[in-house]
Design a protein around this motif. Sequence first.
Motif, PDB file in Angstrom:
ATOM      1  N   UNK A   1       0.831  -1.207   0.000  1.00  0.00           N
ATOM      2  CA  UNK A   1       0.000   0.000   0.000  1.00  0.00           C
ATOM      3  C   UNK A   1       0.862   1.253   0.000  1.00  0.00           C
ATOM      4  N   UNK A   2       0.328   2.249  -0.671  1.00  0.00           N
ATOM      5  CA  UNK A   2       0.913   3.590  -0.634  1.00  0.00           C
ATOM      6  C   UNK A   2      -0.182   4.551  -0.183  1.00  0.00           C
ATOM      7  N   UNK A   3       0.103   5.333   0.861  1.00  0.00           N
ATOM      8  CA  UNK A   3      -0.870   6.267   1.409  1.00  0.00           C
ATOM      9  C   UNK A   3      -0.445   7.691   1.031  1.00  0.00           C
ATOM     10  N   UNK A   4      -0.870   8.105  -0.171  1.00  0.00           N
ATOM     11  CA  UNK A   4      -0.496   9.437  -0.650  1.00  0.00           C
ATOM     12  C   UNK A   4       0.957   9.545  -1.021  1.00  0.00           C
ATOM     13  N   UNK A   5       1.622   8.422  -1.266  1.00  0.00           N
ATOM     14  CA  UNK A   5       3.053   8.420  -1.567  1.00  0.00           C
ATOM     15  C   UNK A   5       3.223   8.061  -3.049  1.00  0.00           C
ATOM     16  N   UNK A   6       3.816   6.906  -3.362  1.00  0.00           N
ATOM     17  CA  UNK A   6       4.009   6.541  -4.758  1.00  0.00           C
ATOM     18  C   UNK A   6       2.666   6.198  -5.398  1.00  0.00           C
ATOM     19  N   UNK A   7       2.661   6.140  -6.736  1.00  0.00           N
ATOM     20  CA  UNK A   7       1.390   5.871  -7.403  1.00  0.00           C
ATOM     21  C   UNK A   7       1.584   4.835  -8.512  1.00  0.00           C
ATOM     22  N   UNK A   8       1.037   5.045  -9.680  1.00  0.00           N
ATOM     23  CA  UNK A   8       0.926   3.991 -10.679  1.00  0.00           C
ATOM     24  C   UNK A   8       2.271   3.511 -11.198  1.00  0.00           C
ATOM     25  N   UNK A   9       3.183   4.426 -11.472  1.00  0.00           N
ATOM     26  CA  UNK A   9       4.456   4.020 -12.066  1.00  0.00           C
ATOM     27  C   UNK A   9       5.176   3.014 -11.167  1.00  0.00           C
ATOM     28  N   UNK A  10       5.374   3.388  -9.883  1.00  0.00           N
ATOM     29  CA  UNK A  10       6.103   2.498  -8.975  1.00  0.00           C
ATOM     30  C   UNK A  10       5.347   1.192  -8.735  1.00  0.00           C
ATOM     31  N   UNK A  11       4.023   1.283  -8.541  1.00  0.00           N
ATOM     32  CA  UNK A  11       3.250   0.072  -8.270  1.00  0.00           C
ATOM     33  C   UNK A  11       3.382  -0.926  -9.418  1.00  0.00           C
ATOM     34  N   UNK A  12       3.292  -0.442 -10.651  1.00  0.00           N
ATOM     35  CA  UNK A  12       3.377  -1.331 -11.815  1.00  0.00           C
ATOM     36  C   UNK A  12       4.790  -1.853 -12.009  1.00  0.00           C
ATOM     37  N   UNK A  13       5.780  -0.973 -11.878  1.00  0.00           N
ATOM     38  CA  UNK A  13       7.163  -1.404 -12.085  1.00  0.00           C
ATOM     39  C   UNK A  13       7.591  -2.415 -11.037  1.00  0.00           C
ATOM     40  N   UNK A  14       7.214  -2.194  -9.774  1.00  0.00           N
ATOM     41  CA  UNK A  14       7.612  -3.132  -8.724  1.00  0.00           C
ATOM     42  C   UNK A  14       6.889  -4.468  -8.864  1.00  0.00           C
ATOM     43  N   UNK A  15       5.627  -4.436  -9.262  1.00  0.00           N
ATOM     44  CA  UNK A  15       4.911  -5.691  -9.492  1.00  0.00           C
ATOM     45  C   UNK A  15       5.598  -6.499 -10.587  1.00  0.00           C
ATOM     46  N   UNK A  16       5.973  -5.828 -11.671  1.00  0.00           N
ATOM     47  CA  UNK A  16       6.678  -6.479 -12.777  1.00  0.00           C
ATOM     48  C   UNK A  16       8.038  -7.025 -12.320  1.00  0.00           C
ATOM     49  N   UNK A  17       8.747  -6.248 -11.529  1.00  0.00           N
ATOM     50  CA  UNK A  17      10.066  -6.667 -11.062  1.00  0.00           C
ATOM     51  C   UNK A  17       9.966  -7.909 -10.179  1.00  0.00           C
ATOM     52  N   UNK A  18       9.028  -7.906  -9.243  1.00  0.00           N
ATOM     53  CA  UNK A  18       8.888  -9.059  -8.347  1.00  0.00           C
ATOM     54  C   UNK A  18       8.497 -10.306  -9.126  1.00  0.00           C
ATOM     55  N   UNK A  19       7.486 -10.182  -9.973  1.00  0.00           N
ATOM     56  CA  UNK A  19       6.954 -11.354 -10.669  1.00  0.00           C
ATOM     57  C   UNK A  19       7.955 -11.907 -11.681  1.00  0.00           C
ATOM     58  N   UNK A  20       8.630 -11.029 -12.419  1.00  0.00           N
ATOM     59  CA  UNK A  20       9.497 -11.524 -13.509  1.00  0.00           C
ATOM     60  C   UNK A  20      10.945 -11.695 -13.097  1.00  0.00           C
TER      61      UNK A  20
END
Length: 907
Positions: free
Chosen positions: A96-115
């Motif tokens: 979760x991000x509470x007013x911090x990072x948004x779409x770019x980081x969430x998508x990039x980190x999801x991709x990094x973890x999964x792949x």
Amino acid sequence: MTSAEIRQSFLDFFRSKGHTIVPSSSLLPDSPNLLFTNAGMNQFVPIFLGLQPCPFHPPRAADTQKCIRAGGKHNDLEDVGLDTYHHTFFEMLGNWSFGDYFKREAIEWAWELVTEVWGFPKQRLYATVYRPGPGEPAEFDEEAWEHWARLFRAAGLDPEVHIRFGGKKDNFWMMGDTGPCGPCSEIHVDLTPEGDTRGALVNQGHPQCIEIWNLVFIQFNANPDGTFSPLPARHVDTGMGFERVTAIIQGTRGLRQFAGVRISNYETDIFRPLFEALERLSGRRYGSTLPRPGTAGETEQERADVAFRVIADHIRTLSFAIADGILPSNEGRGYVLRRILRRAVRYGRNLGFRQPFFHRLVGVLADTMGDVFPEIRARREQVEEVIRQEEEAFNRTLDRGLQLFEEEVSRLQTAGAGVEPRRISGDFAFKLYDTYGFPLDLTQLMARERGLTLDTARFEALMEEQRARARAAQKKTIVEVARLETDTPTRFVGYEQLASEGRVLQLTRVQDRWAVILDVSPFYAEMGGQVGDTGELQQGDRSWRIVDTRKAGLVWLHFLDLPADADESALPEPGEPARFQVDRSRRLAIQRHHTVTHLFHWALREVVGRETMQKGSYVGPDKLTFDFNSAPLRPEQLRDIERLVNERILENAPVTAIEVKYEHVRHRPDILQFFGEKYGEWVRVVQIGGTPGGLDGYSMELCGGTHTAATGEIGLFHILGESGVAAGIRRVEAVAGLAAWEQVLAAEQLLRATAARVQAPVGELERKIESLLEQQKALEKQLRALQQKQSAAAAEALLARAERRGDVPVLIARHDADAETLQEMVNALKSRFEGVILLGGVADGAVSLVAAVTGPYTARVQAGRLVQQIAPLVGGRGGGRPDHARGGGRDAARLDEALARARELVG
């Protein structure tokens, strides 16, 4: 990777990205409107709504959250066991991000973890992005599309193929009709052998294309007028299915083999320990078969495998819910648990279980999941005991209910041969529910297994009739309410004053008593466990005793100490002025007891755990009782609670109440409110400690009762005792103020009298009693040794009656004695005889059966199955493990016949 390694790698990854790793919140949600915690974001709702500041620095968090989806909007119960991925209990990994990072980081980190971390083949991944259909909210999520497109291009993949679009149903998340909301983006995995479907299976419900992660971007506020406004702070809320990810990684041999493999949540090390335990207990083997869609299993192995999956899923739900203080009951979330438990017990019959078995799986969870969720290990004994009691209670009626169901099916088949569809009547389903405790979905399950339908509309109509009767019974003391001639609500002033002046609006008969309705009343009407006030009503020089006060809608009924046939001249005059006076000493005693229930509730949660909650109460002038969910409290816990309460009393902290809008406190976990309660727009918060009216006390509850002005007015608090009132529900009885002093005085007098009887000073009383107890234990030990010696001698005499049935040594004999004596004899025989042992006997009209199978002979004869087959001959039931079983019945005349049948079954 093991499941533990997968979970830990997720948490470690987000810890490296600056996230605080937080523990899972309880399955008992903070919001009273939720049945269970059903998503990782539940515990963060107050932060999303701006009701609570974010406690994390930087403002981001990650965890694995226990979730239950079984009832209400999210309900997967009916699908469990029939496929490879539905569960009632599951873990949700999230960041979760509470007013911090948004779409770019969430998508990039999801991709990094999964792949990169886990190594998912990039060409098998698909992302979904929100694109609204006609009349749907907001705009196309171009920002998310661009981030995904960049990642897919960098991997040499075409974004036009690997990014799919979804409308509001699949890709727009809303907390409710109004409030925070936003588009979401999912990651799906193509599990087909070649992995070349080009996204055709995404969101099609196909088992070979599974969603594993949902990234929610909270950026709008849904307004009451249907419009959407940007939020001042944007948040990220993600949820990943832990069981699904584990199934894919382990089912594909570490993501290396996708052809010729079985990808199933149940084919993982999450469920394997439970299956192994079930295999040991039942003697059956899990075969990994799946029923044909639309059926509940057409072969014995398919039905057994469904049972394995259902039982393994349901024990997780029951165990973790009970560990979090949610107990089986007849209402709300407790009834959902009871339904699930009874469903599991019924499925146990498919594996041959006739005696309680479900609770024996709790230890497996404690051993395998206790490191991640320590509460299951800490509360293992309580969980086992609650489940065992529930099993035993249901088993007492299950056999009879199943027998009636089979008779009904046979009747339908005879009466409607060749006619389709055959239907179980709603009247019969209601009978099973009302008399034998069969939830509707359990009867539906059995009907589906037999290819039958069920008249649910008729069942619901009968249920509504029953509810109406219950409502009428609850209102029997105010049966005349419909004849009230006033619609003027009674104005209650009893929070501030114990006397007032006003008018008598109406006289009315209520069963065998007269009651008066006042325009203004200082009398508290019975509600929420607090009894109604008594006192006096005066008109001129005449007075009447008020003996009780009850609510009837918006008016108060003040019951007079007059019979219903009293002459009207003896009654107060309607419309005339009157003075009302509450019995002051009685009210003050009630207030002491009510205020101390709040202190007790606070102390109970401090000592036993935050999951412990009030389940009922009685608050009167003489005592209080407090019901709560828990295992039996230990003496030291009761002492600690009593000490904490009395310490708070001595502090003389202020006790205040404030009227607030419910919307302002509904998400405050520190303000106790109760599931199932219907709260209006305004509620009353009773606070102890803190700043008066500041909603910052150490005890805060929604409560409409009357209270002391400060804790010091309570005086003294004393617990009289603790006992059980239902499965998993305990009751404490206690007193405060003068009532407590009187109890302590009475206890002291009893202590002195006891000391005199055993001829010991009070100071030596404990030592004297210990000496007497030691003498008693010595005598009991001698008696026990004598009984065991006699049992061993009787067992020795039976050895001569051993025989061989085929190639199996058998000792089946009758010895009239109770079950415990027969058990001692079987224990003695096991050291002298190897083979099949079965003893039956009669004592006080009851038949007992005890069986044991030793050595390698359990492969030929199972004790549990043997007792299960002969117990009905003596009018009873029984069962157990392959090596040991017990049973019994009431038909002593057929015991010899049952033992003869056992010999036939063996050889």
